[in-house]
Scaffold this motif. Structure first.
Motif, PDB file in Angstrom:
ATOM      1  N   ARG A  27      -5.452  -7.719   2.451  1.00 36.46           N
ATOM      2  CA  ARG A  27      -4.700  -6.885   1.501  1.00 36.46           C
ATOM      3  C   ARG A  27      -3.284  -6.639   2.019  1.00 36.46           C
ATOM      4  O   ARG A  27      -2.317  -6.682   1.248  1.00 36.46           O
ATOM      5  CB  ARG A  27      -5.430  -5.555   1.274  1.00 36.46           C
ATOM      6  CG  ARG A  27      -4.739  -4.638   0.314  1.00 36.46           C
ATOM      7  CD  ARG A  27      -4.739  -5.224  -1.090  1.00 36.46           C
ATOM      8  NE  ARG A  27      -4.078  -4.301  -1.995  1.00 36.46           N
ATOM      9  CZ  ARG A  27      -3.247  -4.667  -2.943  1.00 36.46           C
ATOM     10  NH1 ARG A  27      -2.990  -5.939  -3.148  1.00 36.46           N
ATOM     11  NH2 ARG A  27      -2.680  -3.781  -3.722  1.00 36.46           N
ATOM     12  N   GLU A  30      -1.317  -9.711   1.432  1.00 36.25           N
ATOM     13  CA  GLU A  30      -1.095  -9.838  -0.013  1.00 36.25           C
ATOM     14  C   GLU A  30       0.050  -8.922  -0.454  1.00 36.25           C
ATOM     15  O   GLU A  30       0.916  -9.334  -1.227  1.00 36.25           O
ATOM     16  CB  GLU A  30      -2.379  -9.478  -0.764  1.00 36.25           C
ATOM     17  CG  GLU A  30      -2.251  -9.521  -2.267  1.00 36.25           C
ATOM     18  CD  GLU A  30      -3.518  -9.040  -2.968  1.00 36.25           C
ATOM     19  OE1 GLU A  30      -3.435  -8.741  -4.168  1.00 36.25           O
ATOM     20  OE2 GLU A  30      -4.581  -8.954  -2.328  1.00 36.25           O
ATOM     21  N   LEU A  31       0.062  -7.692   0.041  1.00 37.09           N
ATOM     22  CA  LEU A  31       1.147  -6.768  -0.296  1.00 37.09           C
ATOM     23  C   LEU A  31       2.484  -7.302   0.197  1.00 37.09           C
ATOM     24  O   LEU A  31       3.492  -7.229  -0.515  1.00 37.09           O
ATOM     25  CB  LEU A  31       0.874  -5.381   0.293  1.00 37.09           C
ATOM     26  CG  LEU A  31      -0.246  -4.593  -0.374  1.00 37.09           C
ATOM     27  CD1 LEU A  31      -0.563  -3.328   0.431  1.00 37.09           C
ATOM     28  CD2 LEU A  31       0.099  -4.248  -1.810  1.00 37.09           C
ATOM     29  N   GLY A  33       3.374 -10.322   0.477  1.00 38.02           N
ATOM     30  CA  GLY A  33       3.768 -11.393  -0.428  1.00 38.02           C
ATOM     31  C   GLY A  33       4.313 -10.913  -1.762  1.00 38.02           C
ATOM     32  O   GLY A  33       4.906 -11.691  -2.507  1.00 38.02           O
ATOM     33  N   SER A  34       4.147  -9.636  -2.074  1.00 37.30           N
ATOM     34  CA  SER A  34       4.615  -9.113  -3.364  1.00 37.30           C
ATOM     35  C   SER A  34       6.063  -8.630  -3.330  1.00 37.30           C
ATOM     36  O   SER A  34       6.603  -8.248  -4.355  1.00 37.30           O
ATOM     37  CB  SER A  34       3.688  -7.986  -3.840  1.00 37.30           C
ATOM     38  OG  SER A  34       3.867  -6.821  -3.053  1.00 37.30           O
ATOM     39  N   VAL A  35       6.691  -8.636  -2.165  1.00 32.17           N
ATOM     40  CA  VAL A  35       8.109  -8.283  -2.048  1.00 32.17           C
ATOM     41  C   VAL A  35       8.818  -9.422  -1.313  1.00 32.17           C
ATOM     42  O   VAL A  35       8.177 -10.258  -0.680  1.00 32.17           O
ATOM     43  CB  VAL A  35       8.336  -6.931  -1.318  1.00 32.17           C
ATOM     44  CG1 VAL A  35       7.733  -5.778  -2.111  1.00 32.17           C
ATOM     45  CG2 VAL A  35       7.768  -6.957   0.089  1.00 32.17           C
ATOM     46  N   HIS A  36      10.138  -9.474  -1.403  1.00 28.67           N
ATOM     47  CA  HIS A  36      10.876 -10.602  -0.836  1.00 28.67           C
ATOM     48  C   HIS A  36      11.559 -10.317   0.498  1.00 28.67           C
ATOM     49  O   HIS A  36      11.796 -11.233   1.263  1.00 28.67           O
ATOM     50  CB  HIS A  36      11.945 -11.078  -1.816  1.00 28.67           C
ATOM     51  CG  HIS A  36      11.377 -11.621  -3.080  1.00 28.67           C
ATOM     52  ND1 HIS A  36      10.636 -12.774  -3.139  1.00 28.67           N
ATOM     53  CD2 HIS A  36      11.420 -11.152  -4.349  1.00 28.67           C
ATOM     54  CE1 HIS A  36      10.262 -13.000  -4.380  1.00 28.67           C
ATOM     55  NE2 HIS A  36      10.722 -12.032  -5.130  1.00 28.67           N
ATOM     56  N   ASN A  87       7.266  -1.050  -0.542  1.00 28.71           N
ATOM     57  CA  ASN A  87       7.700  -0.990  -1.931  1.00 28.71           C
ATOM     58  C   ASN A  87       8.330   0.368  -2.240  1.00 28.71           C
ATOM     59  O   ASN A  87       8.322   0.812  -3.375  1.00 28.71           O
ATOM     60  CB  ASN A  87       6.534  -1.289  -2.883  1.00 28.71           C
ATOM     61  CG  ASN A  87       5.533  -0.148  -2.972  1.00 28.71           C
ATOM     62  OD1 ASN A  87       5.433   0.685  -2.071  1.00 28.71           O
ATOM     63  ND2 ASN A  87       4.760  -0.118  -4.045  1.00 28.71           N
ATOM     64  N   GLU A  92       5.195   0.564  -8.220  1.00 29.52           N
ATOM     65  CA  GLU A  92       4.627   0.044  -9.460  1.00 29.52           C
ATOM     66  C   GLU A  92       4.860   1.060 -10.581  1.00 29.52           C
ATOM     67  O   GLU A  92       4.602   2.251 -10.407  1.00 29.52           O
ATOM     68  CB  GLU A  92       3.129  -0.194  -9.297  1.00 29.52           C
ATOM     69  CG  GLU A  92       2.786  -1.299  -8.318  1.00 29.52           C
ATOM     70  CD  GLU A  92       3.182  -2.664  -8.834  1.00 29.52           C
ATOM     71  OE1 GLU A  92       3.009  -2.939 -10.039  1.00 29.52           O
ATOM     72  OE2 GLU A  92       3.687  -3.458  -8.024  1.00 29.52           O
ATOM     73  N   GLU A  97      -0.720   1.241  -7.901  1.00 28.68           N
ATOM     74  CA  GLU A  97      -0.609   0.796  -6.510  1.00 28.68           C
ATOM     75  C   GLU A  97      -0.144   1.915  -5.594  1.00 28.68           C
ATOM     76  O   GLU A  97      -0.548   1.999  -4.452  1.00 28.68           O
ATOM     77  CB  GLU A  97       0.367  -0.385  -6.418  1.00 28.68           C
ATOM     78  CG  GLU A  97       0.382  -1.062  -5.085  1.00 28.68           C
ATOM     79  CD  GLU A  97      -0.927  -1.741  -4.764  1.00 28.68           C
ATOM     80  OE1 GLU A  97      -1.540  -1.391  -3.744  1.00 28.68           O
ATOM     81  OE2 GLU A  97      -1.359  -2.606  -5.538  1.00 28.68           O
ATOM     82  N   TRP A 100       3.400   1.862  -0.512  1.00 21.65           N
ATOM     83  CA  TRP A 100       2.737   1.252   0.628  1.00 21.65           C
ATOM     84  C   TRP A 100       3.774   0.691   1.589  1.00 21.65           C
ATOM     85  O   TRP A 100       4.908   0.424   1.220  1.00 21.65           O
ATOM     86  CB  TRP A 100       1.777   0.142   0.198  1.00 21.65           C
ATOM     87  CG  TRP A 100       2.412  -0.935  -0.639  1.00 21.65           C
ATOM     88  CD1 TRP A 100       2.390  -1.025  -1.998  1.00 21.65           C
ATOM     89  CD2 TRP A 100       3.182  -2.053  -0.170  1.00 21.65           C
ATOM     90  NE1 TRP A 100       3.095  -2.131  -2.407  1.00 21.65           N
ATOM     91  CE2 TRP A 100       3.598  -2.779  -1.306  1.00 21.65           C
ATOM     92  CE3 TRP A 100       3.559  -2.505   1.076  1.00 21.65           C
ATOM     93  CZ2 TRP A 100       4.364  -3.932  -1.220  1.00 21.65           C
ATOM     94  CZ3 TRP A 100       4.344  -3.658   1.175  1.00 21.65           C
ATOM     95  CH2 TRP A 100       4.718  -4.356   0.023  1.00 21.65           C
ATOM     96  N   THR A 149      -0.691   3.542   2.998  1.00 19.17           N
ATOM     97  CA  THR A 149      -0.490   3.822   1.594  1.00 19.17           C
ATOM     98  C   THR A 149      -0.184   5.296   1.427  1.00 19.17           C
ATOM     99  O   THR A 149      -0.665   6.133   2.191  1.00 19.17           O
ATOM    100  CB  THR A 149      -1.736   3.449   0.761  1.00 19.17           C
ATOM    101  OG1 THR A 149      -2.858   4.191   1.244  1.00 19.17           O
ATOM    102  CG2 THR A 149      -2.022   1.955   0.843  1.00 19.17           C
TER     103      THR A 149
END
Length: 164
Positions: A27, A30-31, A33-36, A87, A92, A97, A100, A149
């Motif tokens: 997880r 994965e998190l 990978g959701s930001v650059h 994030n 979100e 979400e 985190w 989180t």
């Protein structure tokens, strides 16, 4: 791939379950990978230092892109670094979400990624501190992962998780 902390030979997480630990590590990646973009923490001339980097998650490792002209990559090559992202500026919109942050620690080395990986980074900035952007790439092999989180309600998602 992410591995357990040496003192955690059983590979168990906070819940005591090996599956929970692996799931939480997955997880965390994965998190990421959701930001650059994230921040790389390293030691430079025996002092702590932070630098911004663009990242990709590929095969359980983190590929970083930085500007060569700053010379930070030379301080990192062959060292253990920490890399974190969050994030906090872009939560979100549906609130599911929550906020985190993740951090990965491990050895890093200068690499020359394949053209398809370079393309996945997209275009870089045109200039960095007034210099033409010249990319250099580092591969982080994360040995430790931490995920935190933040929740602002009375739900269980407000817990802090430490994944090692």
């Amino acid at each position: 791939m992410l591995s357990s902390r040496p003192s955690d030979a059983a590979g168990t997480g906070p819940s005591g379950s090996p599956a929970a630990s692996v799931a939480e590590k997955l997880r965390a990646i994965e998190l990421l990978g959701s930001v650059h973009y994230g921040r790389l923490a390293m030691s430079m001339r025996a002092l702590p230092f932070l630098a911004v980097a663009r990242h990709l998650v590929t095969e359980g490792r983190v590929l970083l892109r930085m500007h060569r002209g700053l010379g930070f990559h030379e301080s990192c090559d062959g060292s253990v670094i920490a890399y974190g992202a969050d994030n906090f500026n872009f939560p979100e919109p549906d609130g599911k979400e929550g906020l985190w942050s993740v951090q990965f620690t491990g050895p890093v080395e200068i690499v020359h990624p394949a053209s398809d990986q370079r393309e996945r980074f997209g275009t870089g900035p045109s200039v960095v501190n007034g210099e033409h952007f010249d990319p250099v790439y580092l591969k982080l092999d994360p040995h430790l992962a931490h995920m935190h989180t933040l929740g602002f309600g009375a739900s269980p998602s407000g817990r802090t998780h430490s994944v090692t």
